[in-house]
Design an enzyme around this catalytic site. Sequence first.
Site, PDB file in Angstrom:
ATOM      1  N   ARG A 293       1.494  -7.796  14.451  1.00 29.75           N
ATOM      2  CA  ARG A 293       0.771  -6.873  13.559  1.00 29.75           C
ATOM      3  C   ARG A 293      -0.194  -7.630  12.643  1.00 29.75           C
ATOM      4  O   ARG A 293      -1.287  -7.150  12.340  1.00 29.75           O
ATOM      5  CB  ARG A 293       1.768  -6.039  12.738  1.00 29.75           C
ATOM      6  CG  ARG A 293       2.415  -4.960  13.608  1.00 29.75           C
ATOM      7  CD  ARG A 293       3.721  -4.444  13.052  1.00 29.75           C
ATOM      8  NE  ARG A 293       3.615  -3.841  11.757  1.00 29.75           N
ATOM      9  CZ  ARG A 293       4.641  -3.720  10.894  1.00 29.75           C
ATOM     10  NH1 ARG A 293       5.836  -4.160  11.226  1.00 29.75           N
ATOM     11  NH2 ARG A 293       4.463  -3.159   9.739  1.00 29.75           N
TER      12      ARG A 293
ATOM     13  N   ARG B  24      12.394   0.362  10.121  1.00 29.26           N
ATOM     14  CA  ARG B  24      11.434   0.607  11.198  1.00 29.26           C
ATOM     15  C   ARG B  24      11.679  -0.339  12.357  1.00 29.26           C
ATOM     16  O   ARG B  24      11.963  -1.515  12.152  1.00 29.26           O
ATOM     17  CB  ARG B  24      10.011   0.422  10.661  1.00 29.26           C
ATOM     18  CG  ARG B  24       9.542   1.613   9.892  1.00 29.26           C
ATOM     19  CD  ARG B  24       8.235   1.375   9.215  1.00 29.26           C
ATOM     20  NE  ARG B  24       7.248   0.677  10.029  1.00 29.26           N
ATOM     21  CZ  ARG B  24       6.014   0.439   9.634  1.00 29.26           C
ATOM     22  NH1 ARG B  24       5.613   0.839   8.443  1.00 29.26           N
ATOM     23  NH2 ARG B  24       5.161  -0.194  10.410  1.00 29.26           N
TER      24      ARG B  24
ATOM     25  N   ARG C 217      12.457  -4.654   4.559  1.00 35.35           N
ATOM     26  CA  ARG C 217      12.007  -3.307   4.176  1.00 35.35           C
ATOM     27  C   ARG C 217      12.918  -2.227   4.755  1.00 35.35           C
ATOM     28  O   ARG C 217      13.317  -2.299   5.906  1.00 35.35           O
ATOM     29  CB  ARG C 217      10.574  -3.101   4.671  1.00 35.35           C
ATOM     30  CG  ARG C 217      10.024  -1.731   4.377  1.00 35.35           C
ATOM     31  CD  ARG C 217       8.535  -1.719   4.407  1.00 35.35           C
ATOM     32  NE  ARG C 217       7.974  -1.999   5.726  1.00 35.35           N
ATOM     33  CZ  ARG C 217       6.669  -2.042   5.963  1.00 35.35           C
ATOM     34  NH1 ARG C 217       5.816  -1.868   4.983  1.00 35.35           N
ATOM     35  NH2 ARG C 217       6.215  -2.297   7.173  1.00 35.35           N
TER      36      ARG C 217
ATOM     37  N   ARG D 245      -8.488   1.440  10.715  1.00 33.23           N
ATOM     38  CA  ARG D 245      -7.962   0.091  10.949  1.00 33.23           C
ATOM     39  C   ARG D 245      -8.902  -0.724  11.818  1.00 33.23           C
ATOM     40  O   ARG D 245      -8.532  -1.798  12.286  1.00 33.23           O
ATOM     41  CB  ARG D 245      -6.623   0.216  11.668  1.00 33.23           C
ATOM     42  CG  ARG D 245      -5.412  -0.056  10.787  1.00 33.23           C
ATOM     43  CD  ARG D 245      -4.193   0.270  11.614  1.00 33.23           C
ATOM     44  NE  ARG D 245      -3.019  -0.449  11.245  1.00 33.23           N
ATOM     45  CZ  ARG D 245      -2.014   0.077  10.549  1.00 33.23           C
ATOM     46  NH1 ARG D 245      -2.077   1.293  10.100  1.00 33.23           N
ATOM     47  NH2 ARG D 245      -0.931  -0.633  10.330  1.00 33.23           N
TER      48      ARG D 245
ATOM     49  N   LYS E 129       0.833  -1.223   0.000  1.00 33.23           N
ATOM     50  CA  LYS E 129       0.000   0.000   0.000  1.00 33.23           C
ATOM     51  C   LYS E 129       0.857   1.257   0.000  1.00 33.23           C
ATOM     52  O   LYS E 129       0.572   2.208  -0.694  1.00 33.23           O
ATOM     53  CB  LYS E 129      -0.846   0.097   1.274  1.00 33.23           C
ATOM     54  CG  LYS E 129      -1.912  -0.893   1.463  1.00 33.23           C
ATOM     55  CD  LYS E 129      -2.745  -0.493   2.676  1.00 33.23           C
ATOM     56  CE  LYS E 129      -2.232  -0.981   3.965  1.00 33.23           C
ATOM     57  NZ  LYS E 129      -1.499  -0.600   4.942  1.00 33.23           N
TER      58      LYS E 129
END
Length: 219
Positions: A176, A165, A132, A90, A15
Amino acid sequence: MKREFIFLGPPACGKGTQTNTLSEYLKLPHVDTGSLLRAEIKNETEAGKEAKSYIDKGQLVPVELVTRIIKNRLSQDDCKNGYILDGFPRSTEQAEQLTKMNEEIDKGIETRFSAIYFDIDTNLLVERIVNRRSCPVCGEIYNLLSKPPKVEGHCDKDGAELTQRKDDTREVAQSRFDTYNKETAPLVEYYTKKGVLKSIDANGTIEEVWERLLKVIND
Ligand code: AMP
């Protein structure tokens, strides 16, 4: 007409990458709650201090806190032609808050709201998460396996040192996903029932997913 987009999908479904590109393409601001919250943490605000413990565990920060931040952001002048919302809502409760704030902010304005759902095979996503990296200056997202920077450790756009992160670890990623399945996944049905959901196949390359996204945004 004001265009309002929300993007739904599990962590690391792509996203962020696609909303960055769409934001440039449509000239609409990309409003990403995760980045807004991380900025609050970096600036050591009261909101940041409160949010940190939830983010570190992969849980949702309290709805009042995130709603306040989003309402403030969506009320700003650059959102008057629309916005691309990434990471909010969310939960069903947040979705209801969003409807309420849109009604307040958009009084008398013609709007079109779309929820874009990234439908993806979740098996590969933990590997995507741990590989990432992102640019702290421009927000560009990289992946050491599928989209490495040209110069190791540095952003292609501005040369800044890439960061990872703190919640992009295997342990927090699992939490998550659990939070996503419990709290966020029900929004797919919620927005389907409202008749505003557009689903795209989010498996494949960045370019393939971009082509599919372009097809649905103007449907
Ligand atoms: P993201 O960058 O979207 O992966 O978000 C990182 C973390 O920020 C999440 O795991 C949550 O702890 C928190 N967060 C982001 N958006 C929200 C939201 N809409 N509601 C509650 N917590 C959020």
